[in-house]
Write a protein that holds these residues in place. Structure first.
Motif, PDB file in Angstrom:
ATOM      1  N   THR A  71       0.849  -1.187   0.000  1.00 51.26           N
ATOM      2  CA  THR A  71       0.000   0.000   0.000  1.00 51.26           C
ATOM      3  C   THR A  71       0.881   1.233   0.000  1.00 51.26           C
ATOM      4  O   THR A  71       1.882   1.294   0.723  1.00 51.26           O
ATOM      5  CB  THR A  71      -0.919   0.019   1.235  1.00 51.26           C
ATOM      6  OG1 THR A  71      -1.742  -1.145   1.222  1.00 51.26           O
ATOM      7  CG2 THR A  71      -1.802   1.252   1.232  1.00 51.26           C
ATOM      8  N   LEU A  73       1.209   5.361   0.601  1.00 50.60           N
ATOM      9  CA  LEU A  73       0.625   6.516   1.259  1.00 50.60           C
ATOM     10  C   LEU A  73       1.291   7.766   0.702  1.00 50.60           C
ATOM     11  O   LEU A  73       2.524   7.873   0.701  1.00 50.60           O
ATOM     12  CB  LEU A  73       0.804   6.452   2.777  1.00 50.60           C
ATOM     13  CG  LEU A  73       0.018   5.329   3.463  1.00 50.60           C
ATOM     14  CD1 LEU A  73       0.927   4.117   3.660  1.00 50.60           C
ATOM     15  CD2 LEU A  73      -0.529   5.775   4.805  1.00 50.60           C
ATOM     16  N   LYS A  83      -3.341  10.295   0.988  1.00 46.19           N
ATOM     17  CA  LYS A  83      -4.077   9.344   0.155  1.00 46.19           C
ATOM     18  C   LYS A  83      -3.408   7.975   0.234  1.00 46.19           C
ATOM     19  O   LYS A  83      -2.180   7.860   0.178  1.00 46.19           O
ATOM     20  CB  LYS A  83      -4.135   9.816  -1.293  1.00 46.19           C
ATOM     21  CG  LYS A  83      -5.115  10.948  -1.542  1.00 46.19           C
ATOM     22  CD  LYS A  83      -5.309  11.160  -3.035  1.00 46.19           C
ATOM     23  CE  LYS A  83      -6.481  12.100  -3.322  1.00 46.19           C
ATOM     24  NZ  LYS A  83      -6.192  13.483  -2.960  1.00 46.19           N
ATOM     25  N   LYS A  84      -4.229   6.938   0.352  1.00 50.19           N
ATOM     26  CA  LYS A  84      -3.757   5.557   0.306  1.00 50.19           C
ATOM     27  C   LYS A  84      -4.172   4.963  -1.026  1.00 50.19           C
ATOM     28  O   LYS A  84      -5.350   5.030  -1.407  1.00 50.19           O
ATOM     29  CB  LYS A  84      -4.345   4.752   1.460  1.00 50.19           C
ATOM     30  CG  LYS A  84      -3.850   5.182   2.827  1.00 50.19           C
ATOM     31  CD  LYS A  84      -4.615   4.512   3.957  1.00 50.19           C
ATOM     32  CE  LYS A  84      -4.348   3.033   4.028  1.00 50.19           C
ATOM     33  NZ  LYS A  84      -5.012   2.413   5.203  1.00 50.19           N
ATOM     34  N   HIS A  94      -8.584   8.044   1.995  1.00 55.33           N
ATOM     35  CA  HIS A  94      -7.824   9.239   2.315  1.00 55.33           C
ATOM     36  C   HIS A  94      -8.238   9.753   3.688  1.00 55.33           C
ATOM     37  O   HIS A  94      -9.319   9.435   4.187  1.00 55.33           O
ATOM     38  CB  HIS A  94      -8.002  10.333   1.252  1.00 55.33           C
ATOM     39  CG  HIS A  94      -9.265  11.129   1.386  1.00 55.33           C
ATOM     40  ND1 HIS A  94     -10.426  10.804   0.726  1.00 55.33           N
ATOM     41  CD2 HIS A  94      -9.554  12.235   2.137  1.00 55.33           C
ATOM     42  CE1 HIS A  94     -11.370  11.671   1.049  1.00 55.33           C
ATOM     43  NE2 HIS A  94     -10.875  12.550   1.904  1.00 55.33           N
TER      44      HIS A  94
END
Length: 325
Positions: A71, A73, A83-84, A94
């Motif tokens: 993931t 970030l 935001k991810k 987010h």
């Protein structure tokens, strides 16, 4: 005459036997040649760009690997959000909105993820560091106000070591700060200047497995390497456009082999050996594949992935680094 020749030969043999048997003298011999890998960089994909609703001047990026899932970030600076996104560029979540209250953000510019998946965010305009959990819930403020008799000023890039200690590039005060895993202040290195161990506008910090500290010393157009006690080991780079030179470098990352630098003013990424030897430059100004406009943040993912916050192009670029055959 023959007796003298025999005596000389005996002395030479005795000396050679002494050298071989003496470990101190053996260690004093020239070290063996160390092979440095030669990297190759390939463009993979980019996320974002000019489309509405995506990024607006992202400044930093961090990668978190949970099992087989990576993931990303992103500190989406001008949108005051974190935001991810997935490694394929799909939006996940987010958090954050503009403000000064706990959990709100004002120009988030640096981001780091600990091994326990805590998320640290530095805010340029709120002059503080906040800690969030991986879902984006506010936990506490780590650094704000006076730190060692100086008000923290425009904090930027960060890194977390194996123990959970946090290192922060305190840009406005020309220093690197260290905090414990519960937020206690542990010390600082640096101060303004152009000499070894002094900084001018440090923008980012990275750590290696040997607990060495690497600093993107932005206004000095160089990178500095310090040991875990903050003592200077080496510096490399100077202002310029040639390979191995920098113009306002603002991002740095390291692994077991290489140092990766976002050479912001030259719109490129450069790769060096762990001793600062130039190996490769990649990029140039533009919007096409493999080009950048003021790249700032840089981080390493799994399987040779390198992620770059291509700030001026409002996107994240994924590269892959290979060893050249």
């Amino acid at each position: 005459m023959r007796q003298k020749s025999i005596s000389l030969a005996v002395l030479i043999v005795a000396f050679l036997l002494f050298v071989i048997s003496d470990p101190v003298l053996a260690l004093a011999e020239a070290p063996p040649y160390v092979m440095v890998a030669t990297p190759e960089v390939k463009y993979v994909r980019s996320f974002g760009g000019p489309d509405p609703g995506q990024f607006f001047a992202p400044h930093d990026i961090a990668a978190a690997l949970m099992g087989d899932t990576e993931t990303l970030l992103v500190a989406d600076t001008e949108k005051n959000q974190i935001k991810k996104i997935s490694e394929n560029g799909n939006f996940v979540h987010h958090f954050g909105d503009l403000g000064i209250m706990p959990g709100q953000l004002n120009s988030p510019i640096g981001i780091a993820v600990s091994h326990g998946f805590n998320v640290y965010v530095s805010e340029r305009d709120n002059n503080r560091i906040q800690l969030f959990d991986f879902l984006g819930n506010y936990v506490r403020t780590i650094a704000a106000g006076n730190i060692n008799f100086q008000h923290i000023s425009s904090p930027r890039g960060m890194a977390v070591d194996q123990r959970g200690n946090l290192f922060v590039a305190d840009f406005g005060n020309d220093r690197v700060l260290k905090f414990g895993d519960t937020g206690e202040f542990l010390g600082e290195v640096g101060g303004f200047g152009g000499l070894s161990g002094r900084f001018s506008g440090p923008s980012d910090v990275a750590l290696d497995s040997g607990e060495n500290i690497y600093v993107a010393d932005t206004h000095n157009h160089q990178v500095q390497k310090l040991n875990s006690d903050g003592n200077h080991i080496l510096s490399f780079g100077k202002g310029g456009e040639a390979p191995g030179q920098f113009l306002e470098p603002q991002g740095i990352a390291v692994d077991s082999r290489f140092i990766y630098v976002a050479d912001t003013g030259n719109n490129r990424i450069q790769i060096f050996s762990k001793m600062g030897t130039f190996l490769l430059a990649y990029g140039g100004f533009g919007v096409e594949e493999g080009k950048f406009r003021g790249p700032r943040g840089i981080c390493l993912g799994s399987q040779g992935r390198v992620y770059v916050a291509d700030t001026g192009n409002n996107r994240i670029v994924m590269l892959k680094v290979f060893d050249r055959p």
